[in-house]
Scaffold this active site. Structure first.
Site, PDB file in Angstrom:
ATOM      1  N   VAL A  97       0.557  -1.137   0.060  1.00 25.20           N
ATOM      2  CA  VAL A  97      -0.286  -0.053   0.051  1.00 25.20           C
ATOM      3  C   VAL A  97       1.213   1.506   0.420  1.00 25.20           C
ATOM      4  O   VAL A  97       0.164   2.228  -0.357  1.00 25.20           O
ATOM      5  CB  VAL A  97      -0.789  -0.484   1.233  1.00 25.20           C
ATOM      6  CG1 VAL A  97      -0.140  -0.028   2.116  1.00 25.20           C
ATOM      7  CG2 VAL A  97      -2.009   0.582   0.742  1.00 25.20           C
ATOM      8  N   LYS A  98       2.394   1.115   0.388  1.00 24.30           N
ATOM      9  CA  LYS A  98       3.417   2.234   0.840  1.00 24.30           C
ATOM     10  C   LYS A  98       3.908   3.026  -0.351  1.00 24.30           C
ATOM     11  O   LYS A  98       3.764   3.986  -0.593  1.00 24.30           O
ATOM     12  CB  LYS A  98       4.565   1.528   0.950  1.00 24.30           C
ATOM     13  CG  LYS A  98       4.067   1.674   2.820  1.00 24.30           C
ATOM     14  CD  LYS A  98       3.258   2.366   4.003  1.00 24.30           C
ATOM     15  CE  LYS A  98       2.652   2.421   5.160  1.00 24.30           C
ATOM     16  NZ  LYS A  98       2.885   2.906   5.871  1.00 24.30           N
ATOM     17  N   ASP A  99       3.284   2.013  -2.103  1.00 22.05           N
ATOM     18  CA  ASP A  99       3.655   2.761  -3.191  1.00 22.05           C
ATOM     19  C   ASP A  99       3.230   4.290  -3.157  1.00 22.05           C
ATOM     20  O   ASP A  99       3.172   4.904  -3.650  1.00 22.05           O
ATOM     21  CB  ASP A  99       3.198   1.861  -4.290  1.00 22.05           C
ATOM     22  CG  ASP A  99       4.678   0.639  -4.018  1.00 22.05           C
ATOM     23  OD1 ASP A  99       5.009   1.082  -3.474  1.00 22.05           O
ATOM     24  OD2 ASP A  99       4.486  -0.145  -5.354  1.00 22.05           O
TER      25      ASP A  99
END
Length: 326
Positions: free
Chosen positions: A43-45
């Site tokens: 999700v951090k992208d």
């Protein structure tokens, strides 16, 4: 022809996947927002690219500069991919409790990795918070990201993850459940969903050794709550500015053992090869089941990929050594 101009254009629009066996005792429809489909497998992208793009607009980072960030691994990966495409150098500062796979993956995509001790106070000069700040001060033409307090973190989820969940559920989502670390995901998604429907309930998954649950319930930052824990990617010994406690309806805490065991269960019973925080989120969701009815649509967000944890939660020798398997 249908193609993307670079890898960053593949971020987002991840699927919702129904959880079947592990959610059999829950009356509601339980759907996983499956963030491993992002190119950096987490999700951090989403927020990594948003934070860099906003920093570029504000002139905080110049061409050929160095990006410096303290990370548990996944934000570093997202930042590293963006740095490659945009022509920046990347330095990731990581705590030694994180899996070897995360460190190896960051180096594989060209990042310099600085490893710091976990079991020190946040303001200790050896901590990964302090080391990140020091390196940014010492490195010419560098930018310290600070995902904990950077408003672009939550904004990324307000602009992308939240609207995707609303659209994918046709506005029927009633509960959003997610592990809380920097707070960007829960705050950004929660804000968007509550603006669409104030009745949506937002639940945070915390871990033992972290301050979030007690602080939310009492307003007290209790240092006695803080101690080292194994679970990766969630919980904190600080209060990041990105955690908007007014948006969160409640927290439930999950033990290290339960998080690890349910990480294995997701793989073996659902075919979902996911990271440690997904196990915590799944067990936390089960702990909350009395809050759900047959008419509810519960969305749980799964942050990252199981490949980051092959030497830990997916290694039975490691699990036995921790006392997590008989």
């Amino acid at each position: 022809m249908d193609y993307k101009n670079n890898i960053l254009e593949t971020i987002g629009n991840t699927p919702l996947v129904k959880i079947n066996k592990l959610a059999a005792d829950i009356p509601a429809l339980v759907l996983a927002k499956y963030e491993t489909f992002n190119p950096g497998n987490s999700v951090k992208d989403r927020m990594a690219v948003k934070m860099i793009e906003d920093a570029e607009k504000e002139g905080k980072i110049k061409p050929g500069g160095t990006i410096i960030e303290g990370t548990s691994g996944n934000t570093g990966m997202g930042l590293a991919l963006a740095a490659i495409v945009k022509g920046y150098k990347m330095v990731c500062v990581i705590a030694d409790k994180q899996s070897k796979e995360k460190i190896d993956i960051l180096r594989a995509v060209g990042s310099e990795v600085v490893v710091c001790p976990t079991d020190v106070e946040p303001d200790d000069p050896r901590s990964y918070y302090s080391t990140s700040k020091r390196l940014a001060e010492e490195t010419p033409n560098s930018w310290y990201v600070n995902q904990y307090d950077n408003p672009s973190n939550a904004k990324a989820h307000y602009e992308s993850t939240g609207p995707e969940i609303w659209k994918q559920t046709e506005g029927k989502v009633t509960h959003f459940v997610v592990g809380v670390g920097t707070g960007g995901t829960i705050s950004g998604v929660g804000k968007y969903l509550k603006e669409q429907n104030p009745d949506v309930k937002v639940w945070g998954i915390d871990t033992y050794g972290s301050v979030f649950k007690k602080y939310h319930e009492t307003g007290i930052f209790d240092e006695k709550e803080i101690y080292p824990y194994v679970t990766e990617g969630i919980g904190e010994d600080i209060l990041p500015k990105n955690v908007d406690f007014s948006i969160i309806d409640g927290f439930t805490k999950v033990t290290d053992k339960d998080a690890a065991v349910y990480t294995q269960k997701l793989a073996k019973e659902e075919g979902m090869f996911l990271g440690n925080s997904a196990g915590a989120a799944m067990k936390g969701l089960l702990q909350l089941k009395e809050h759900f009815t047959k008419d509810d649509v519960v969305v749980v967000l799964f942050h990252d990929h199981g490949s980051r944890y092959v030497g830990k939660m997916f290694n039975d020798d490691w699990m036995k050594a921790q006392g997590f398997l008989d």
